[in-house]
Design an enzyme around this catalytic site. Structure first.
Site: not given
Ligand code: GDG
Length: 503
Positions: A387, A175
């Site tokens: 990222d 990921h």
């Molecule tokens: C890995 C990889 C890759 C964020 N703040 C709040 C909240 N969120 C949710 C968002 C989104 C998720 O968290 C973050 O998404 P990412 O893409 O940054 O994913 P991660 O799980 O951190 O990381 C990344 C991912 O895996 C998938 O393969 O994209 O690059 O590092 O869904 O909506 N949700 C809520 N409140 C918040 O304040 N409810």
């Protein structure tokens, strides 16, 4: 080659560090509720139809394992597939998870080797825990099951399973980014990790960049391994088996996000947010507290915008949401302090009666609140310094139902490979460039905004999380790679003159 076992006959076995279940301790004791992420939503129907198991750590200490197992029996019945937990001791958690995964692999794979703590005790524990996971997997699977392992915590499980003599088809999806060779070779255990990855049958990466980096590492460190390009894959031979590496950019549950964004709750919340911040454009940043997210650079860029373009003052507000994470660790606490100092300085320099330039929220938002911001913000500022993909960018596009938003996106986010034509791409380290991109976004007329947003929305809609799951499973079963033209053509650095705007 002996890895012809079909993945269509057996069950699906998903393995990840954490189980997709939330444990909550209430007055009546411990209870579970299903996790709500896009991955589990997309995988659940396949697990139910085909029969399946999800193996992972519960999130609770090993001494609560008996109670966890009892609860998981109930959760398995309601989920329609089995949930099996791998118990982790406090020491394993400290060394394998907080140590090797978070203090070595996470920074190194995001090109931040100076943040790494290459403690040999971390490696020993990482190996032990991967072995433990392999033991649990081996006990749970039948001969023809397809085992799909997720992410950097568990890169050695394939090799451990092969050592136990398992011939099952094995898939792995990373990921986070895969680093280029000159960074990967800093890892003291580079040969162990690379060799272990070669024991899977299918390796999935988020972008061409990541796959290219992996292939270059194999060519450099293991030149005896034959590598060839074939039908969109890179094919390698190892231990008498054939491994294929492909690109599978992850996405979101588009239909669900659209449905929620259109709900009364979110529409009202969006209206209230803008009602409280009238006559201005809202710029939204949403990030977990992490040094890969580039939050200080972003704040500097916003300060530069306000200094260079005084006409922006009073007409633009940055809403920066930072989701708390690991503030007990000095590095994360220092980052929080730095962000808060910058927010204080910028607000101190520019605030006037009736206008505060940065609204800073240090908390987790409810899904409804988050979607309210997505729906109403005129500009999203998504500028991680690196990222894997970044789902916030795809969620913003999907929830921007009015179609008038502008996405400013880091060229080092995996999402840039898919959205580079219609987002405003920036180098997040370039404070002046990001400040100018903010100005361009602010000034962009409605027709241009709509044109770009329409194309980005169509792009994300075409390739949602269901298609992602299907494409990985198809690649594993039929050795056929779906064609994703929109992700194959981007090579940074991005030439901003292509945008037709000067930034
Ligand atoms: C890995 C990889 C890759 C964020 N703040 C709040 C909240 N969120 C949710 C968002 C989104 C998720 O968290 C973050 O998404 P990412 O893409 O940054 O994913 P991660 O799980 O951190 O990381 C990344 C991912 O895996 C998938 O393969 O994209 O690059 O590092 O869904 O909506 N949700 C809520 N409140 C918040 O304040 N409810």
């Amino acid at each position: 080659m002996n890895n012809e076992a079909s993945t269509t006959r057996g069950r699906l076995v998903i393995v990840s560090n954490r189980l997709p279940v939330v444990f909550e301790r209430g007055e009546e004791g411990l209870r579970t509720r299903p996790g709500s992420g896009g991955l589990v939503t997309a995988l659940a129907p396949v697990l139910r139809d085909r029969g399946g198991i999800w193996i992972g750590w519960s999130g609770l200490p090993a001494d609560e394992q008996e109670e966890v197992e009892h609860l998981l029996d109930g959760s398995s019945a309601s989920a329609g597939y089995a949930l099996r937990s791998v118990p982790l001791t406090a020491e394993e958690l400290e060394l394998y998870y907080y140590g090797f995964a978070n203090e070595i692999l996470w920074p190194l794979f995001h090109d931040l080797q100076s943040h790494c703590n290459f403690d040999p005790a971390y490696w020993a524990s990482y190996r032990e825990v991967n072995r433990k996971f392999a033991q649990h997997i081996a006990e749970a699977v039948a001969e023809e099951d397809f085992i799909w392992v997720h992410d950097y915590h568990l890169m050695l499980t394939g090799a451990e399973l092969r050592e136990r003599g398992l011939g099952n088809p094995l898939g792995f999806f990373l990921h986070i980014p895969f680093p280029p060779p000159d960074i990967f070779i800093k890892l003291p255990w580079r040969f162990n990790v690379l060799n272990a990855l070669l024991d899977f049958d299918l390796l999935g990466f988020q972008t061409m960049r990541d796959k290219r980096n992996f292939v270059q590492c194999v060519r450099m460190l293991l030149p005896e391994i034959p590598v060839r390009a074939e039908g969109g894959f890179h094919v390698m031979q190892h231990h008498g088996r054939e491994l294929r590496a492909g690109v599978f950019p992850i996405s979101i549950d588009v239909r669900e996000f659209r449905r929620l964004a259109a709900s009364d709750e979110v529409s009202e919340s969006a209206w209230y947010i803008h009602e409280a911040l009238p006559d201005r454009q809202i710029v939204l940043g949403v990030d977990r507290l992490d040094y890969t997210k580039g939050i200080p650079y972003r704040l500097e860029a916003f300060r530069m915008l306000l200094r260079r373009h005084p006409d922006m003052r009073g007409r633009i507000t940055l809403v920066q949401v930072v989701v708390p994470s690991r503030t007990d660790i000095p590095e994360y606490f220092d980052l929080k302090t730095k962000i808060e100092r910058l927010v204080g300085e910028i607000n101190g320099e520019f605030t006037t009666s009736g206008w505060v330039p940065i609204h800073y929220l240090f908390r987790h938002l409810t899904r409804g609140e988050l979607l309210g911001y997505y729906r109403t913000a005129e500009i999203a500022l998504v500028t991680p310094i690196k990222d894997g993909m970044n789902l916030v960018a795809k969620e913003y596009i999907t929830c921007n139902l009015e179609g008038n938003g502008v996405l400013i996106l880091s060229e080092f986010a995996g999402a840039a490979a898919q959205l580079h034509r219609d987002a405003l791409l920036v180098n997040p380290y370039d404070i002046e460039g990001t400040a100018e991109a903010l100005h361009v976004a602010f000034m962009m007329d409605h027709d241009e905004r709509r044109r770009r947003m329409r194309r980005m929305r169509a792009n994300v809609r075409r390739y949602d999380i269901y298609r992602w799951v299907e494409s990985f499973l198809d690649a594993a079963a039929s050795r056929h790679l779906h064609d994703f033209p929109m992700v194959s053509e981007y090579i940074p650095p991005y030439d901003t003159t292509e945008l037709g705007v000067s930034i």
